[in-house]
Design an enzyme around this catalytic site. Structure first.
Site, PDB file in Angstrom:
ATOM      1  N   HIS A 161      47.810  64.588  33.384  1.00  0.00           N
ATOM      2  CA  HIS A 161      48.865  64.982  34.317  1.00  0.00           C
ATOM      3  C   HIS A 161      49.826  63.832  34.577  1.00  0.00           C
ATOM      4  O   HIS A 161      50.523  63.816  35.590  1.00  0.00           O
ATOM      5  CB  HIS A 161      48.227  65.465  35.627  1.00  0.00           C
ATOM      6  CG  HIS A 161      47.287  66.608  35.389  1.00  0.00           C
ATOM      7  ND1 HIS A 161      47.702  67.923  35.356  1.00  0.00           N
ATOM      8  CD2 HIS A 161      45.960  66.630  35.102  1.00  0.00           C
ATOM      9  CE1 HIS A 161      46.655  68.705  35.093  1.00  0.00           C
ATOM     10  NE2 HIS A 161      45.590  67.941  34.925  1.00  0.00           N
ATOM     11  N   LYS A 214      48.311  29.297  31.482  1.00  0.00           N
ATOM     12  CA  LYS A 214      47.473  28.513  32.405  1.00  0.00           C
ATOM     13  C   LYS A 214      48.098  27.131  32.625  1.00  0.00           C
ATOM     14  O   LYS A 214      48.203  26.659  33.755  1.00  0.00           O
ATOM     15  CB  LYS A 214      46.058  28.355  31.846  1.00  0.00           C
ATOM     16  CG  LYS A 214      45.205  29.618  31.914  1.00  0.00           C
ATOM     17  CD  LYS A 214      43.756  29.316  31.503  1.00  0.00           C
ATOM     18  CE  LYS A 214      42.872  30.549  31.546  1.00  0.00           C
ATOM     19  NZ  LYS A 214      41.482  30.325  31.181  1.00  0.00           N
ATOM     20  N   GLU A 246      43.824  40.522  23.498  1.00  0.00           N
ATOM     21  CA  GLU A 246      43.734  39.065  23.412  1.00  0.00           C
ATOM     22  C   GLU A 246      43.216  38.625  22.042  1.00  0.00           C
ATOM     23  O   GLU A 246      43.544  37.549  21.563  1.00  0.00           O
ATOM     24  CB  GLU A 246      42.777  38.559  24.505  1.00  0.00           C
ATOM     25  CG  GLU A 246      43.355  37.406  25.310  1.00  0.00           C
ATOM     26  CD  GLU A 246      42.505  37.066  26.519  1.00  0.00           C
ATOM     27  OE1 GLU A 246      42.999  37.273  27.630  1.00  0.00           O
ATOM     28  OE2 GLU A 246      41.380  36.593  26.366  1.00  0.00           O
TER      29      GLU A 246
HETATM   30  O1  PA5 Z   1      38.727  35.921  27.049  1.00  0.00           O
HETATM   31  C1  PA5 Z   1      39.091  34.865  27.512  1.00  0.00           C
HETATM   32  O2  PA5 Z   1      38.821  33.783  26.958  1.00  0.00           O
HETATM   33  C2  PA5 Z   1      39.889  34.774  28.805  1.00  0.00           C
HETATM   34  O3  PA5 Z   1      40.337  35.985  29.243  1.00  0.00           O
HETATM   35  C3  PA5 Z   1      39.015  34.150  29.870  1.00  0.00           C
HETATM   36  O4  PA5 Z   1      37.866  34.930  30.048  1.00  0.00           O
HETATM   37  C4  PA5 Z   1      39.742  34.024  31.189  1.00  0.00           C
HETATM   38  O5  PA5 Z   1      40.959  33.344  31.009  1.00  0.00           O
HETATM   39  C5  PA5 Z   1      38.900  33.270  32.203  1.00  0.00           C
HETATM   40  O6  PA5 Z   1      38.546  32.018  31.694  1.00  0.00           O
HETATM   41  P1  PA5 Z   1      37.315  31.215  32.224  1.00  0.00           P
HETATM   42  O7  PA5 Z   1      36.088  32.011  32.019  1.00  0.00           O
HETATM   43  O8  PA5 Z   1      37.329  29.963  31.435  1.00  0.00           O
HETATM   44  O9  PA5 Z   1      37.571  30.960  33.688  1.00  0.00           O
END
Ligand code: PA5
Length: 468
Positions: A320, A434, A291
């Site tokens: 394996h 989202k 990410e």
């Molecule tokens: O790293 C990130 O920003 C995302 O993976 C969020 O953690 C994830 O989408 C969850 O978002 P939130 O904590 O706003 O519910």
């Protein structure tokens, strides 16, 4: 407490031959690495780099978390985290690393704390299954969402809230703890209106960098993990990496290697812990790496498509399963072994089968020896086929070394993002999905209505491509 150790010999040309990274290439990168270090340092504590303050500025929060955790331990049989992505992967990784591998199955007097469930998905069967194994009257739910609006988490919240109101109408509020932004989103407003206990996620700490704030600390403290040692481990790593000279900063050197791997088309980063306790560190790392670095535009607005794909594996299990590909498939991977020097158990292998030499030789040795022999075997097989690997060794898996490890990867990610000249801390691709999901679910707003229309404009699907 011992430092974690990074050994990159098997990445380098001196050792691996033609396919390795040349020391001269690293030297040529040293000025860029120094600039990457400066850029990351310049952002320390600012914008989305609040995670760099977490090892230093949490004395009061640690106290409050420990106090709250104590109360939860005394009152509840189960502690359930409702969260996803960065709000779930850290708590899961730390619990797996630092508690018993069958923690929930231990008798209560050995656990001395509630069972822990981390519910990070909305598979319809999953919530039903959870409700089959917990009694909501004796369960504490920790709703974690930075944005306070993530559909998965908020839908779980609604389900749990209804069940709690039914089961404990007079004091359901005492069974929910909310961890969210103090200033953004709806969850904080709901929490205040209901009077839930709240913890805050600092604005400058993104989900994937949030394990060392209350997102991860509360679940860990509830389960008797030493959160002070965890944070101290991170601080130790931060201090150790306090240099723009790549030879003095292991995270910076590592970022340089990873960057050169990407330049050479080795765009797959395989994380291979040889310890079940570290298995979920791979999941946590996968999100952090993917990410943060998978981006399509540079900081100065130029198009780019950068990043490397993290792969989660487990030694020896995946020897394996995937090792064949790693040794003979495309030259597109660097493998990171996580090695544990001293496991928390010694498992001797008894003598037996004396008339079958191929089995008998194992007798008198131990699983501790065997797992390391297998790691070395894999390392050698990769070396023989000219594939890069590196090893991070933890003297033992404890809160201090895990804190070091988490912070090490956070720094490596930040430096690599700076080398790539991208925004390491945003996630527009995730936000896009989202918005689209909300649009599909019928949410009414200008943005979501527009998205619904946009989604309709895709080409018609053809029956010829559907096989029934
Ligand atoms: O790293 C990130 O920003 C995302 O993976 C969020 O953690 C994830 O989408 C969850 O978002 P939130 O904590 O706003 O519910």
């Amino acid at each position: 407490m011992a430092n974690i150790r990074l050994d990159v010999n098997h990445m380098m040309k001196d050792f691996l031959g033609e396919r390795g990274i040349d020391g001269a290439e690293m030297n040529a990168l040293s000025a860029s690495l120094s600039n990457a270090y400066k850029a990351v340092e310049a952002g320390r504590g600012k914008g989305m780099q609040g995670w760099m303050d977490l090892p230093y500025n949490q004395d009061e929060i640690l106290e409050e978390v420990e106090e709250t955790a104590k109360g939860i331990r005394e009152r509840f049989d189960a502690f359930v985290v409702l969260g996803i992505g960065g709000s779930a992967l850290g708590p899961a990784a730390v619990q797996q690393a630092l508690n018993h591998l069958h923690y929930n199955e231990l008798p209560k007097e050995k656990r001395n704390a509630p069972k822990l469930y981390i519910e990070d998905n909305i598979d319809p069967e999953r919530m039903a299954a959870l409700m089959d194994v917990v009694d909501v009257r004796t369960t504490c739910f920790n709703v974690i969402s930075k944005s306070g609006g993530t559909a998965e988490t908020m839908s779980q919240y609604l389900i749990v809230l209804e069940k709690l109101k039914e089961a404990c109408p007079n004091d359901y509020q005492k069974r929910i703890v909310v961890t969210t932004s103090k200033t953004k989103g709806f969850l904080i407003e709901l929490a205040r209106a209901e009077g839930f206990k709240t913890f805050y996620i600092p604005d400058g700490v993104g989900g994937r960098f949030s394990e060392l704030c209350p997102v991860g600390l509360l679940a860990a403290a509830v389960c008797n993990i030493d959160i002070r040692a965890l944070v101290a481990g991170a601080k130790k790593m931060d201090e150790r990496c306090n240099s723009g000279d790549m030879t003095k900063n292991p995270a910076l050197y590592e970022a340089g290697l990873m960057y050169l791997c990407m330049q050479k088309g080795m765009n797959i980063s395989v994380m291979m812990p040889y310890a079940d306790s570290l298995k979920l560190i791979s999941d946590w790392y996968a999100q952090l790496w993917a990410e943060s670095l998978g981006k399509n535009v540079t900081l100065d607005g130029k198009p780019c498509h950068v990043g490397s794909t993290p792969v989660k594996t487990l030694g020896v299990t995946d020897q394996h399963s995937q090792l064949q590909l790693y040794t003979e498939g495309p030259f597109d991977k660097a493998i990171t072994f996580l090695k544990v020097e001293n496991f928390r158990a010694v498992t001797p292998i008894p003598h037996g089968c004396e008339n079958v030499p191929k089995i008998a030789f194992l007798g008198g040795k131990s699983h501790n020896q065997l797992i390391e022999a297998e790691r070395r075997g894999t390392e050698y097989a990769l070396y023989r086929s000219g594939r890069m690997s590196q090893t991070i060794t933890l003297d033992e898996v404890n809160a201090d070394t895990v804190g070091q490890l988490l912070y090490f990867f956070e720094l490596v990610t930040a430096y690599t993002g700076a080398l790539l000249n991208i925004d390491t801390f945003n996630q527009p691709g995730v936000e896009e999905s989202k918005v689209a999901a909300y649009a599909v679910m019928g949410y009414e707003s200008e943005e979501h209505n527009r998205k619904r229309e946009e989604m309709k404009n895709r080409p018609e699907e053809k029956n010829a491509y559907i096989f029934e």
